[in-house]
Write a protein that holds these residues in place. Structure first.
Motif, PDB file in Angstrom:
ATOM      1  N   GLN A   1     -50.114   4.660  34.586  1.00 16.13           N
ATOM      2  CA  GLN A   1     -51.570   4.593  34.492  1.00 16.13           C
ATOM      3  C   GLN A   1     -52.120   3.216  34.853  1.00 16.13           C
ATOM      4  N   ARG A   2     -51.262   2.209  34.874  1.00 16.26           N
ATOM      5  CA  ARG A   2     -51.710   0.851  35.147  1.00 16.26           C
ATOM      6  C   ARG A   2     -51.493   0.485  36.622  1.00 16.26           C
ATOM      7  N   THR A   3     -52.078  -0.605  37.037  1.00 14.26           N
ATOM      8  CA  THR A   3     -51.889  -1.102  38.395  1.00 14.26           C
ATOM      9  C   THR A   3     -50.562  -1.849  38.475  1.00 14.26           C
ATOM     10  N   TRP A   4     -49.772  -1.568  39.505  1.00  8.89           N
ATOM     11  CA  TRP A   4     -48.497  -2.237  39.727  1.00  8.89           C
ATOM     12  C   TRP A   4     -48.609  -3.140  40.952  1.00  8.89           C
ATOM     13  N   VAL A   5     -48.113  -4.362  40.807  1.00 11.35           N
ATOM     14  CA  VAL A   5     -48.092  -5.317  41.906  1.00 11.35           C
ATOM     15  C   VAL A   5     -46.675  -5.861  42.046  1.00 11.35           C
ATOM     16  N   ALA A   6     -46.163  -5.882  43.278  1.00 11.97           N
ATOM     17  CA  ALA A   6     -44.857  -6.468  43.565  1.00 11.97           C
ATOM     18  C   ALA A   6     -45.063  -7.746  44.362  1.00 11.97           C
ATOM     19  N   LEU A   7     -44.601  -8.850  43.817  1.00 11.86           N
ATOM     20  CA  LEU A   7     -44.662 -10.138  44.509  1.00 11.86           C
ATOM     21  C   LEU A   7     -43.328 -10.381  45.199  1.00 11.86           C
ATOM     22  N   VAL A   8     -43.364 -10.626  46.500  1.00 10.56           N
ATOM     23  CA  VAL A   8     -42.137 -10.815  47.280  1.00 10.56           C
ATOM     24  C   VAL A   8     -42.242 -12.102  48.089  1.00 10.56           C
ATOM     25  N   ASP A   9     -41.085 -12.572  48.572  1.00 12.67           N
ATOM     26  CA  ASP A   9     -41.086 -13.794  49.372  1.00 12.67           C
ATOM     27  C   ASP A   9     -41.073 -13.517  50.864  1.00 12.67           C
ATOM     28  N   GLY A  10     -41.200 -12.251  51.252  1.00  8.88           N
ATOM     29  CA  GLY A  10     -41.216 -11.891  52.657  1.00  8.88           C
ATOM     30  C   GLY A  10     -39.915 -11.310  53.156  1.00  8.88           C
ATOM     31  N   ASN A  11     -38.859 -11.295  52.304  1.00  7.82           N
ATOM     32  CA  ASN A  11     -37.575 -10.728  52.700  1.00  7.82           C
ATOM     33  C   ASN A  11     -37.738  -9.236  53.000  1.00  7.82           C
ATOM     34  N   ASN A  12     -37.360  -8.833  54.222  1.00 11.33           N
ATOM     35  CA  ASN A  12     -37.593  -7.448  54.648  1.00 11.33           C
ATOM     36  C   ASN A  12     -36.801  -6.452  53.814  1.00 11.33           C
ATOM     37  N   HIS A  13     -35.557  -6.798  53.471  1.00  6.03           N
ATOM     38  CA  HIS A  13     -34.758  -5.880  52.654  1.00  6.03           C
ATOM     39  C   HIS A  13     -35.403  -5.682  51.298  1.00  6.03           C
ATOM     40  N   GLN A  14     -35.907  -6.749  50.738  1.00  2.00           N
ATOM     41  CA  GLN A  14     -36.573  -6.662  49.439  1.00  2.00           C
ATOM     42  C   GLN A  14     -37.810  -5.772  49.519  1.00  2.00           C
ATOM     43  N   ILE A  15     -38.592  -5.953  50.560  1.00  2.00           N
ATOM     44  CA  ILE A  15     -39.798  -5.124  50.744  1.00  2.00           C
ATOM     45  C   ILE A  15     -39.410  -3.656  50.904  1.00  2.00           C
ATOM     46  N   ASP A  16     -38.365  -3.401  51.693  1.00  2.00           N
ATOM     47  CA  ASP A  16     -37.924  -2.009  51.906  1.00  2.00           C
ATOM     48  C   ASP A  16     -37.450  -1.385  50.595  1.00  2.00           C
ATOM     49  N   ARG A  17     -36.754  -2.162  49.754  1.00  2.00           N
ATOM     50  CA  ARG A  17     -36.267  -1.618  48.488  1.00  2.00           C
ATOM     51  C   ARG A  17     -37.426  -1.326  47.533  1.00  2.00           C
ATOM     52  N   VAL A  18     -38.438  -2.191  47.522  1.00  2.00           N
ATOM     53  CA  VAL A  18     -39.611  -1.938  46.682  1.00  2.00           C
ATOM     54  C   VAL A  18     -40.296  -0.647  47.131  1.00  2.00           C
ATOM     55  N   LYS A  19     -40.428  -0.469  48.431  1.00  2.00           N
ATOM     56  CA  LYS A  19     -41.061   0.745  48.946  1.00  2.00           C
ATOM     57  C   LYS A  19     -40.241   1.989  48.594  1.00  2.00           C
ATOM     58  N   ALA A  20     -38.915   1.881  48.727  1.00  2.00           N
ATOM     59  CA  ALA A  20     -38.065   3.030  48.437  1.00  2.00           C
ATOM     60  C   ALA A  20     -38.113   3.401  46.958  1.00  2.00           C
ATOM     61  N   GLU A  21     -38.019   2.398  46.076  1.00  2.00           N
ATOM     62  CA  GLU A  21     -38.063   2.666  44.636  1.00  2.00           C
ATOM     63  C   GLU A  21     -39.405   3.257  44.227  1.00  2.00           C
ATOM     64  N   SER A  22     -40.490   2.689  44.742  1.00  2.00           N
ATOM     65  CA  SER A  22     -41.809   3.193  44.356  1.00  2.00           C
ATOM     66  C   SER A  22     -42.027   4.608  44.868  1.00  2.00           C
ATOM     67  N   ALA A  23     -41.505   4.916  46.064  1.00  2.00           N
ATOM     68  CA  ALA A  23     -41.636   6.273  46.595  1.00  2.00           C
ATOM     69  C   ALA A  23     -40.828   7.258  45.761  1.00  2.00           C
ATOM     70  N   ASP A  24     -39.615   6.886  45.380  1.00  2.00           N
ATOM     71  CA  ASP A  24     -38.768   7.774  44.578  1.00  2.00           C
ATOM     72  C   ASP A  24     -39.399   8.081  43.221  1.00  2.00           C
ATOM     73  N   ARG A  25     -40.138   7.132  42.682  1.00  2.00           N
ATOM     74  CA  ARG A  25     -40.723   7.301  41.355  1.00  2.00           C
ATOM     75  C   ARG A  25     -42.173   7.767  41.393  1.00  2.00           C
ATOM     76  N   GLY A  26     -42.725   7.892  42.588  1.00  2.00           N
ATOM     77  CA  GLY A  26     -44.106   8.343  42.715  1.00  2.00           C
ATOM     78  C   GLY A  26     -45.109   7.333  42.196  1.00  2.00           C
ATOM     79  N   ILE A  27     -44.857   6.064  42.472  1.00  2.00           N
ATOM     80  CA  ILE A  27     -45.728   4.990  41.983  1.00  2.00           C
ATOM     81  C   ILE A  27     -46.371   4.283  43.170  1.00  2.00           C
ATOM     82  N   ASP A  28     -47.637   4.000  43.070  1.00  2.00           N
ATOM     83  CA  ASP A  28     -48.345   3.234  44.092  1.00  2.00           C
ATOM     84  C   ASP A  28     -48.232   1.759  43.732  1.00  2.00           C
ATOM     85  N   VAL A  29     -47.454   1.011  44.504  1.00  2.00           N
ATOM     86  CA  VAL A  29     -47.219  -0.409  44.241  1.00  2.00           C
ATOM     87  C   VAL A  29     -47.829  -1.243  45.359  1.00  2.00           C
ATOM     88  N   ALA A  30     -48.696  -2.165  44.996  1.00  3.11           N
ATOM     89  CA  ALA A  30     -49.275  -3.087  45.977  1.00  3.11           C
ATOM     90  C   ALA A  30     -48.288  -4.232  46.195  1.00  3.11           C
TER      91      ALA A  30
END
Length: 499
Positions: free
Chosen positions: A304-333
């Motif tokens: 129910q709350r807003t989720w924000v992911a802070l990253v340093d620009g690492n592409n693998h890290q960004i891809d993993r955040v996207k994959a995890e959020s998609a698997d869990r049905g969460i909208d992460v900025a």
């Protein structure tokens, strides 16, 4: 072990020790000591008194232990009972002996209900010693931890033993957090997640296979130091994750960059609350990020709350955040750390300005404001155009091209106008601080070479301490120890009363 005779009066030794201590205090030797010398001597003599009292309590239990019906986990009754079975136990006061009844059945391991009542560990060292080892090893080197234990308890425990005790102490950290439920936060608070990595110098046998292969194949131009571009290939990456809550504080681009007039107070920034960190040198980035998402979901199970992911620009890290959020049905900025952007701008500035030219500072400030206002792609275009207009060589313009490429590639995650208007954080200071505290401050001790097991245990315990959860975790750990070592050996996990 053969049994020493349990005295009829279990506290006879304690009383004799106390009388001896009082007699010494009344004598001329104690009267001649300075207060510091008196402290030291009382510490040693008092510890012996406490050891005697501890032994007396164990002996009293042995005298009072009554035979009972004992059935093991397989449903087999242990009807043969032997008295006088003794095991040693090293405690914070000194060594003691635990005498108890043994319940036997041919072909089956002996059962000791008194051990379960006391929740004795497998090893000789008590949980009190293990706790001290965990605290000291998380704070300094294993050698320093062994020295601290010797000073505190007069127990001689070697470095390898301290390392082993520390590993046992950290055995339940992941399960502890999986079962933990953080206190609720306001629905308006943002859930912030972040992850990063930091290298640890490892023993050769604890390197990851590809790093070990590189280390074995590496050659160097010099024997005493590395040349430019050469690597030792002796590090293994520790993955660090963080989760925290944050009350939104809307800001403008000028609030972030700060006023030209340094006498003006800075604008208020959002502050992290309820920080939680985790780290592992065994698990990879994907596994650590999964734990980070698990913690975030414990805080916001209904999303129910807003989720924000802070990253340093690492592409693998960004891809993993996207994959995890998609698997869990969460909208992460996903927001790229603004400090990294500033570093790229400063590197680009020296393509156009002489070193230490004050004009470079104004140039960086103007472009930083433009990026914060949503003009990342326009700034990237401007960098390329200026480098071309000034006819810079490929070498001279490289940093400007790197900055332009970074801004262009990460533009989708540089939506700072939205982040600032929403009151979100735009810098990864929390995770960078966690990397420094959890990893660098402890694991980079001069000369340290880590085993995977030792490094993993220390990282977990430092994380527990950083989360201010150590006392709660320790109670959980002792309960799990009882289940593993004792309850699992009895029918339905029920330990028969030993007294």
């Amino acid at each position: 072990m053969s049994a020493p005779e349990v005295p009829a009066d279990p506290f006879e030794g304690s009383r004799a020790c106390l009388e001896e201590l009082i007699g010494w205090l009344e004598g001329t030797e104690a009267a001649s000591l300075t207060h510091a010398e008196l402290e030291d001597e009382l510490n040693l003599r008092g510890r012996e008194l406490l050891r005697q009292m501890y032994q007396g309590q164990l002996d009293l239990r042995a005298l009072r232990e009554q035979r009972t019906k004992v059935i093991d986990a397989e449903g087999v009754g242990h009807g043969a009972v032997e008295t006088g079975h003794v095991r040693p136990l090293g405690t914070v006061f000194g060594p003691v002996d635990v005498c108890r009844l043994a319940y036997r059945h041919r072909g089956h391991a002996n059962l000791y209900p008194a051990d379960a009542t006391l929740n004795l560990p497998h090893e000789r060292h008590s949980h009190g010693l293990r706790k001290l080892a965990a605290i000291e090893a998380a704070r300094g080197s294993f050698e320093e931890a062994a020295s601290a234990l010797a000073r505190t308890t007069s127990q001689a425990i070697g470095k390898r033993q301290v390392e082993s005790l520390t590993a046992r102490a950290a055995a339940d950290v992941e399960d502890f957090y999986a079962a933990r439920r953080p206190p609720p936060a306001p629905a308006t608070d943002v859930v912030v997640i972040s992850a990063d990595g930091k290298g640890i110098v490892m023993r050769p046998d604890s390197l990851r296979p590809h790093t070990a292969a590189k280390a074995a194949a590496a050659t160097t131009k010099l024997t005493t130091r590395l040349s430019k571009g050469e690597k030792r290939h002796r590090k293994r990456l520790a993955e660090v994750g963080a989760v925290y809550d944050l009350t939104p504080v809307p800001r403008s681009a000028a609030d972030v960059i700060g006023p030209h007039d340094e006498t003006e107070p800075p604008a208020p920034a959002p502050e992290a609350k309820g920080k939680w960190v985790t780290a592992s040198v065994v698990d990879d980035a994907a596994e650590v990020l999964t734990r980070v998402f698990d913690e975030a979901e414990r805080r916001d199970p209904n999303h129910q709350r807003t989720w924000v992911a802070l990253v340093d620009g690492n592409n693998h890290q960004i891809d993993r955040v996207k994959a995890e959020s998609a698997d869990r049905g969460i909208d992460v900025a996903i927001i790229v750390d603004f400090v990294h952007v500033l570093e790229y701008l400063w590197a680009a500035a020296w393509c156009f300005f002489a070193e230490a030219d004050p004009a470079a500072e104004h140039w960086v400030r103007d472009r930083a404001l433009a990026i914060l206002d949503g003009g990342a792609r326009a700034v990237a275009t401007g960098l390329r155009r200026r480098a071309t207009a000034e006819r810079l060589s490929a070498t001279k313009r490289k940093k400007a091209d790197d900055a332009a490429r970074y801004l262009t590639n990460k533009a989708d995650h540089l939506d700072y106008p939205r982040a600032l208007a929403s009151g979100w954080p735009i810098a990864t200071g929390v995770i960078e601080g966690a990397c420094r505290h959890l990893v660098k401050d402890r694991m980079d001790i001069t000369g340290a070479r880590w085993s995977a097991q030792g490094a993993e245990a220390v990282l977990k315990l430092r994380a527990v301490r950083a989360n201010d959860d150590f006392d709660t975790y320790w109670r959980y750990h002792l309960d799990r120890e009882r289940q593993r070592i004792h309850e699992s050996r009895y029918l339905n996990g029920v330990i028969p009363a030993a007294a």
